[in-house]
Motif scaffolding. Structure first.
Motif, mmCIF file in Angstrom:
data_model
loop_
_atom_site.group_PDB
_atom_site.id
_atom_site.type_symbol
_atom_site.label_atom_id
_atom_site.label_comp_id
_atom_site.label_asym_id
_atom_site.label_seq_id
_atom_site.Cartn_x
_atom_site.Cartn_y
_atom_site.Cartn_z
ATOM 1 N N PHE A 17 0.832 -1.200 0.000
ATOM 2 C CA PHE A 17 0.000 0.000 0.000
ATOM 3 C C PHE A 17 0.869 1.254 0.000
ATOM 4 O O PHE A 17 2.057 1.216 0.324
ATOM 5 N N ILE A 21 -1.700 8.432 4.853
ATOM 6 C CA ILE A 21 -2.601 8.964 5.886
ATOM 7 C C ILE A 21 -1.808 9.381 7.119
ATOM 8 O O ILE A 21 -1.117 8.570 7.734
ATOM 9 N N ASN A 154 -12.573 6.709 -5.070
ATOM 10 C CA ASN A 154 -11.689 5.990 -4.149
ATOM 11 C C ASN A 154 -10.748 5.026 -4.871
ATOM 12 O O ASN A 154 -9.718 4.632 -4.325
ATOM 13 N N VAL A 158 -5.616 6.218 -2.089
ATOM 14 C CA VAL A 158 -6.019 6.605 -0.747
ATOM 15 C C VAL A 158 -5.708 8.075 -0.458
ATOM 16 O O VAL A 158 -6.361 8.705 0.373
ATOM 17 N N LYS A 159 -4.717 8.643 -1.160
ATOM 18 C CA LYS A 159 -4.383 10.049 -0.924
ATOM 19 C C LYS A 159 -5.547 10.957 -1.299
ATOM 20 O O LYS A 159 -5.927 11.854 -0.532
ATOM 21 N N ALA A 161 -8.706 10.064 -1.590
ATOM 22 C CA ALA A 161 -9.821 9.751 -0.693
ATOM 23 C C ALA A 161 -9.630 10.425 0.657
ATOM 24 O O ALA A 161 -10.581 10.948 1.249
ATOM 25 N N SER A 162 -8.380 10.435 1.145
ATOM 26 C CA SER A 162 -8.078 11.051 2.436
ATOM 27 C C SER A 162 -8.241 12.566 2.378
ATOM 28 O O SER A 162 -8.735 13.181 3.324
ATOM 29 N N VAL A 231 -7.373 0.597 7.793
ATOM 30 C CA VAL A 231 -6.439 1.175 6.821
ATOM 31 C C VAL A 231 -5.066 1.397 7.448
ATOM 32 O O VAL A 231 -4.311 2.284 7.033
ATOM 33 N N GLU A 234 -1.947 1.923 5.485
ATOM 34 C CA GLU A 234 -1.837 3.148 4.696
ATOM 35 C C GLU A 234 -1.591 4.375 5.566
ATOM 36 O O GLU A 234 -1.562 5.499 5.080
ATOM 37 N N LEU A 318 -13.879 4.097 1.840
ATOM 38 C CA LEU A 318 -12.427 4.074 1.946
ATOM 39 C C LEU A 318 -11.951 2.915 2.824
ATOM 40 O O LEU A 318 -11.049 2.155 2.445
ATOM 41 N N ARG A 322 -10.702 -2.635 2.800
ATOM 42 C CA ARG A 322 -9.409 -3.130 3.289
ATOM 43 C C ARG A 322 -9.597 -4.381 4.148
ATOM 44 O O ARG A 322 -8.719 -5.239 4.217
ATOM 45 N N VAL A 346 -4.789 0.338 -4.455
ATOM 46 C CA VAL A 346 -6.034 0.169 -3.697
ATOM 47 C C VAL A 346 -6.651 -1.178 -4.073
ATOM 48 O O VAL A 346 -6.446 -1.675 -5.187
#
Length: 462
Positions: A17, A21, A154, A158-159, A161-162, A231, A234, A318, A322, A346
């Motif tokens: 991953f 985050i 998503n 993840v960046k 989405a975050s 997560v 991540e 998100l 996982r 992802v």
């Protein structure tokens, strides 16, 4: 030697991953899922269960937050020691048996995750109904478009989405804090928070029972803090950032919920509060906003509710896949779920399947009944996860634990007893739902046996 190697493998921070985050991102995931539209009406249920005693109601909010915090600290210890995608499925697998971890994930995959996404996706356009005049068919179309859009978003990492989660978190806090601060400082009512009269009337035992019943209602507002662990792979520095994010998020939300409810009582006279609840109008926060800001108040509340639900949907989309990824990596789920996108890193297949199940649930009529099926088993798995802390300390004493739960073992014992009490209370209050709640894990056992047999056959061929 084998045990040490296993410990090193579990504690390793190497991952496929992308670690994108940080602490604020972790807080946003937890807070984005926890703080929903319930902040405007759940206080009514808590107050009602304390026989309309404001002091006891506020105490229930504080204790609900403390209980959630200490349960969260148990997850923090486990997550920092085992920073793996999937959260509690990993801990339950290591503490008990792969079947236990699988069943927790299976319940989330079949009903829990998609059911929550579907319910929120329907609730969001429903909140806009007075403004837009959208009909029931339009609400379902809106919900489906929302699920598809956020799932696709998503899939691009993840960046992104975050970042969206951070923005929605800040955006929904602005109207909520505005209403709360103005109510606290401009409210002219001095609420009676004394509890002496209630204790004299109900007795000590009766009062404790009353508060416990109210805490159950408050705990639903605190639901969602478990999702950051899903997560963990991540998170930039899971050994430090994950516990810190859990503490900040749950601690901050406890203060927010308590002050917001106190602010309501600073504006609405006691008689008005009781009258509204008795007439079935539980939206005390909405009434406060209208009294303070007039028509603008309604816009503020609607805005806050819509953004809150949007953030919750994004947070669930998100985090939840996982868990399904972790089940597949462990070898007891669909192989395609164990693959990450080569560029965006992802779990694309779990994201897509979750969206499909969510859309199916949106199209079904009895959505509320479907989502209640998993409530009972969810409490059981949370209880087992907290209990996994002492089990793993004994089972794997050499495992590095960069963070340890406060006031161990007293805190763990209390949380386990509280969860057992909630399980018993749920069973007594609604035995039918509790019994039906076992159907999903029962189906899960069949799936586990199938995948386990397949895994062993493949192992023998190798």
């Amino acid at each position: 030697m084998k045990n040490q190697q296993h410990v090193q493998e579990l504690s390793s921070e190497k991952t496929e991953f992308k670690r994108e985050i940080g602490v604020f991102g972790g807080v946003s995931i937890i807070g984005g899922i926890m703080i929903g539209s319930g902040i405007f009406y759940l206080g009514s249920y808590v107050l009602q269960r304390t026989n309309y005693n404001i002091g006891l109601a506020l105490l229930a909010w504080i204790l609900g937050g403390v209980i959630s915090l200490f349960a969260g600290l148990c997850y923090a210890e486990l997550g920092a020691a085992m920073p793996k995608a999937g959260g509690r499925t990993v801990y339950l697998t290591e503490a008990y048996h792969p079947c236990v971890g699988f069943l927790a994930g299976f319940c989330d995959w079949l009903i829990g995750g998609p059911g929550s996404v579907a319910a929120l996706a329907i609730a969001l356009p429903t909140a806009l109904k007075p403004v837009t005049g959208i009909n029931d068919a339009g609400i379902k179309v809106f919900a489906i478009v929302l699920i598809v859009g956020l799932t696709v978003y998503n899939c691009y990492g993840v960046k992104l989405a975050s970042i969206l989660q951070n923005i929605s978190m800040v955006a929904k806090l602005i109207p909520i804090l505005l209403i709360m601060v103005v109510a606290l400082f401009c409210g002219k009512v001095t609420p009676d928070i004394s509890i002496g009269q209630q204790v004299a009337t109900s007795g000590t035992t009766g009062t404790i029972s009353m508060v416990a019943f109210a805490i159950v209602a408050s705990l639903w507002a605190y639901e969602g803090w478990t999702n950051l662990n899903s997560v963990a792979e991540e998170v930039k520095n899971p050994k430090k950032d994950l516990p810190l994010a859990i503490i900040i998020a749950i601690g901050g939300i406890t203060i927010l919920y308590t002050l917001f409810n106190y602010a309501i009582y600073r504006v609405l006279p006691y008689e008005t509060v009781v009258s509204m609840i008795e007439q079935g109008d539980f939206y005390l926060g909405t009434e406060v906003a209208k009294l303070i800001f007039g028509n603008v108040g309604s816009i503020l509340v609607t805005t806050a509710m819509v953004i809150a639900m949007f953030g919750s949907i994004n947070g669930l989309i998100l985090a939840q896949p996982r868990t399904y990824y972790a089940m597949a990596v462990e070898g007891h789920f669909f192989k395609s779920f164990a693959k990450l996108h080569p560029k965006y890193k992802v779990p694309t297949a779990p994201l897509v399947v979750q969206a499909i199940i969510s859309i199916i649930l949106v199209l079904m009529r009895d959505l509320d009944q479907l989502t209640t099926l998993v409530v009972f088993s969810t409490m059981l798995f949370n209880c087992l996860t907290v209990l996994a802390v002492p089990i793993l300390r004994k089972k794997m004493p050499e495992m590095p634990r960069p963070y340890k739960v406060w006031f161990y073992p007293v805190s763990v014992i209390i949380i386990v007893l509280i969860y057992i009490g909630l399980v018993i209370s749920t069973f007594l209050d609604d035995p039918t739902s509790a019994i039906i709640g076992f159907i999903v894990p029962a189906i899960g056992i069949v799936f586990y046996l199938y995948f386990d047999k397949k895994k062993r056959q493949e192992g023998n061929r190798i």
